[in-house]
Design an enzyme around this catalytic site. Structure first.
Site, mmCIF file in Angstrom:
data_model
loop_
_atom_site.group_PDB
_atom_site.id
_atom_site.type_symbol
_atom_site.label_atom_id
_atom_site.label_comp_id
_atom_site.label_asym_id
_atom_site.label_seq_id
_atom_site.Cartn_x
_atom_site.Cartn_y
_atom_site.Cartn_z
ATOM 1 N N LYS A 91 14.704 1.742 4.215
ATOM 2 C CA LYS A 91 13.593 1.289 3.162
ATOM 3 C C LYS A 91 12.427 2.410 3.137
ATOM 4 O O LYS A 91 12.096 2.799 4.334
ATOM 5 C CB LYS A 91 12.940 -0.147 3.540
ATOM 6 C CG LYS A 91 11.709 -0.399 2.541
ATOM 7 C CD LYS A 91 11.038 -1.803 2.923
ATOM 8 C CE LYS A 91 9.781 -1.473 3.941
ATOM 9 N NZ LYS A 91 8.879 -0.720 3.421
ATOM 10 N N ARG A 146 7.854 -1.077 12.491
ATOM 11 C CA ARG A 146 7.418 -1.024 13.488
ATOM 12 C C ARG A 146 8.094 -1.391 14.871
ATOM 13 O O ARG A 146 8.109 -0.382 16.091
ATOM 14 C CB ARG A 146 5.937 -1.152 13.843
ATOM 15 C CG ARG A 146 5.009 0.021 12.847
ATOM 16 C CD ARG A 146 3.753 -0.741 12.606
ATOM 17 N NE ARG A 146 3.913 -1.983 11.631
ATOM 18 C CZ ARG A 146 2.721 -2.385 11.104
ATOM 19 N NH1 ARG A 146 1.546 -2.037 11.251
ATOM 20 N NH2 ARG A 146 2.890 -3.517 9.943
ATOM 21 N N ARG A 183 9.239 -9.954 13.989
ATOM 22 C CA ARG A 183 8.854 -9.595 15.447
ATOM 23 C C ARG A 183 9.424 -10.323 16.268
ATOM 24 O O ARG A 183 9.880 -11.545 16.243
ATOM 25 C CB ARG A 183 7.351 -9.711 15.513
ATOM 26 C CG ARG A 183 6.365 -8.936 14.627
ATOM 27 C CD ARG A 183 6.609 -7.609 15.066
ATOM 28 N NE ARG A 183 5.569 -6.605 14.374
ATOM 29 C CZ ARG A 183 5.768 -6.102 12.975
ATOM 30 N NH1 ARG A 183 7.007 -6.226 12.403
ATOM 31 N NH2 ARG A 183 5.128 -5.246 12.570
ATOM 32 N N ASP A 192 1.582 -2.820 -12.723
ATOM 33 C CA ASP A 192 0.994 -1.968 -13.647
ATOM 34 C C ASP A 192 1.220 -2.675 -14.716
ATOM 35 O O ASP A 192 1.601 -3.708 -15.126
ATOM 36 C CB ASP A 192 1.273 -0.304 -13.564
ATOM 37 C CG ASP A 192 0.407 0.596 -14.159
ATOM 38 O OD1 ASP A 192 -0.521 0.299 -15.001
ATOM 39 O OD2 ASP A 192 0.090 1.584 -13.601
ATOM 40 N N THR A 246 3.251 -10.186 3.424
ATOM 41 C CA THR A 246 3.301 -10.862 4.628
ATOM 42 C C THR A 246 2.037 -10.524 5.543
ATOM 43 O O THR A 246 1.893 -11.148 6.764
ATOM 44 C CB THR A 246 4.464 -10.351 5.588
ATOM 45 O OG1 THR A 246 4.868 -8.954 5.609
ATOM 46 C CG2 THR A 246 5.650 -11.155 5.066
ATOM 47 N N ASP A 273 10.662 0.768 -1.834
ATOM 48 C CA ASP A 273 9.672 -0.039 -1.844
ATOM 49 C C ASP A 273 8.248 0.407 -2.301
ATOM 50 O O ASP A 273 7.290 0.757 -1.527
ATOM 51 C CB ASP A 273 9.439 -0.600 -0.279
ATOM 52 C CG ASP A 273 8.292 -1.803 0.071
ATOM 53 O OD1 ASP A 273 7.969 -2.437 -0.834
ATOM 54 O OD2 ASP A 273 7.977 -1.650 1.149
ATOM 55 N N LYS A 317 6.374 -1.113 -4.817
ATOM 56 C CA LYS A 317 5.835 -2.420 -5.132
ATOM 57 C C LYS A 317 5.034 -2.046 -6.374
ATOM 58 O O LYS A 317 3.808 -2.238 -6.295
ATOM 59 C CB LYS A 317 4.895 -2.907 -4.000
ATOM 60 C CG LYS A 317 5.317 -3.052 -2.763
ATOM 61 C CD LYS A 317 4.320 -3.630 -1.813
ATOM 62 C CE LYS A 317 4.786 -3.914 -0.484
ATOM 63 N NZ LYS A 317 5.275 -2.971 0.273
HETATM 64 O O1 C5P Z 1 6.246 -2.320 10.488
HETATM 65 P P1 C5P Z 1 6.664 -3.549 9.986
HETATM 66 O O2 C5P Z 1 7.989 -3.944 10.488
HETATM 67 O O3 C5P Z 1 5.405 -4.526 10.055
HETATM 68 O O4 C5P Z 1 7.022 -3.248 8.580
HETATM 69 C C1 C5P Z 1 7.174 -4.011 7.545
HETATM 70 C C2 C5P Z 1 7.509 -3.373 6.316
HETATM 71 O O5 C5P Z 1 7.686 -4.126 5.155
HETATM 72 C C3 C5P Z 1 6.514 -2.099 6.016
HETATM 73 O O6 C5P Z 1 6.997 -0.923 5.319
HETATM 74 C C4 C5P Z 1 5.711 -2.843 4.864
HETATM 75 O O7 C5P Z 1 5.044 -2.012 3.811
HETATM 76 C C5 C5P Z 1 6.818 -3.640 4.024
HETATM 77 N N1 C5P Z 1 6.334 -4.901 3.503
HETATM 78 C C6 C5P Z 1 5.592 -6.004 4.081
HETATM 79 N N2 C5P Z 1 5.202 -6.955 3.396
HETATM 80 C C7 C5P Z 1 5.315 -7.400 2.215
HETATM 81 C C8 C5P Z 1 6.419 -6.040 1.719
HETATM 82 C C9 C5P Z 1 6.795 -5.018 2.234
HETATM 83 O O8 C5P Z 1 5.209 -5.648 5.357
HETATM 84 N N3 C5P Z 1 5.371 -8.201 1.371
#
Ligand code: C5P
Length: 231
Positions: free
Chosen positions: A32, A210, A180, A64, A119, A59, A61
């Protein structure tokens, strides 16, 4: 079959990202590219991943007016990406126009997914924004609208997957960030789930950032996740 693990490449440094990618198998995970890497490194970075046979989820998003989002989705399709997304909150007409614009790509069009509620948002954040009502109900409403617009699925927390599948059907795709392990730092995510919970709920694609990118050995975290997803 498409890989179910999507590695979120949120690096501020291309060599670090490529070092991880060199250790990954394009048949086992998708990649992604979000706002951070696309803004720093642009289409050239995406082409490098596509050239290496990876399925790329762009991604960005989009949110517009309908014409701008439709043209942006076409630009994403021209990059050769596998998945593209928009904010469902942009409305039905925006999603329909963008979906129609991608129809011209036939079988080669990217999957088109709508973000429901980020999220990182909790029910309390929702109330602070002046949005009344239940967050899960809002996710369901946006998912229904995305389906009506002809989209392939939505981004949500895995906590909402069962509710989405129950109203939109099993083939409507769910893409779930906020993954997580119990021992991981949730960072800025609110509606988190373990990989096991997400799989059990029926999530089609798990987005993990992460927990991988901030690890000492990112490739070993990917290997562990893949093992867990196979078992
Ligand atoms: O680091 P982490 O696991 O939190 O990353 C989640 C990824 O998913 C990030 O790149 C974030 O921009 C993306 N994302 C998200 N929630 C959404 C859509 C995309 O966390 N609803």
């Amino acid at each position: 079959m498409d890989p179910r693990l999507i590695v979120a490449l949120d690096f501020d440094n291309q060599p670090l990202a490529l070092e991880l990618i060199d250790q990954l198998d394009s048949s086992q995970c998708a990649l992604k590219v979000g706002g951070e890497m696309f803004t720093r490194f642009g289409p050239h970075f995406v082409w490098q991943l596509v050239d290496r046979q990876f399925k790329v989820f762009l991604d960005l998003k989009f949110h517009d007016i309908p014409n701008t989002v439709a043209q942006s989705c076409k630009a994403a399709a021209d990059l050769g990406v596998w998945m593209v997304n928009v904010h469902a909150a942009g409305g039905l007409a925006m999603m329909q126009t963008a979906r129609q614009a991608l129809a011209t790509y036939g079988d080669t069009r990217p999957l088109m997914i709508a973000v429901t509620v980020l999220t990182s948002m909790s029910q309390t954040d929702f109330a602070t924004m002046g949005v009344t009502g239940d967050l899960k109900e809002r996710v369901k409403q946006l998912a229904r609208m995305a389906q009506e617009a002809g989209l392939d699925g939505v981004v949500s927390s895995a906590l909402e997957v069962e509710a989405i599948k129950s109203i939109c059907g099993p083939t409507f795709l769910t893409v779930t960030p906020g993954i997580r392990l119990a021992t991981d730092n949730p960072n800025d995510q609110s509606r988190v789930c373990t990989p096991e919970q997400a799989l059990k709920a029926g999530s089609d694609f798990l987005v993990v950032g992460r927990p991988i990118t901030a690890a000492k050995d990112p490739a070993s975290v990917v290997r562990d996740l893949l093992l867990l997803m196979k078992s």
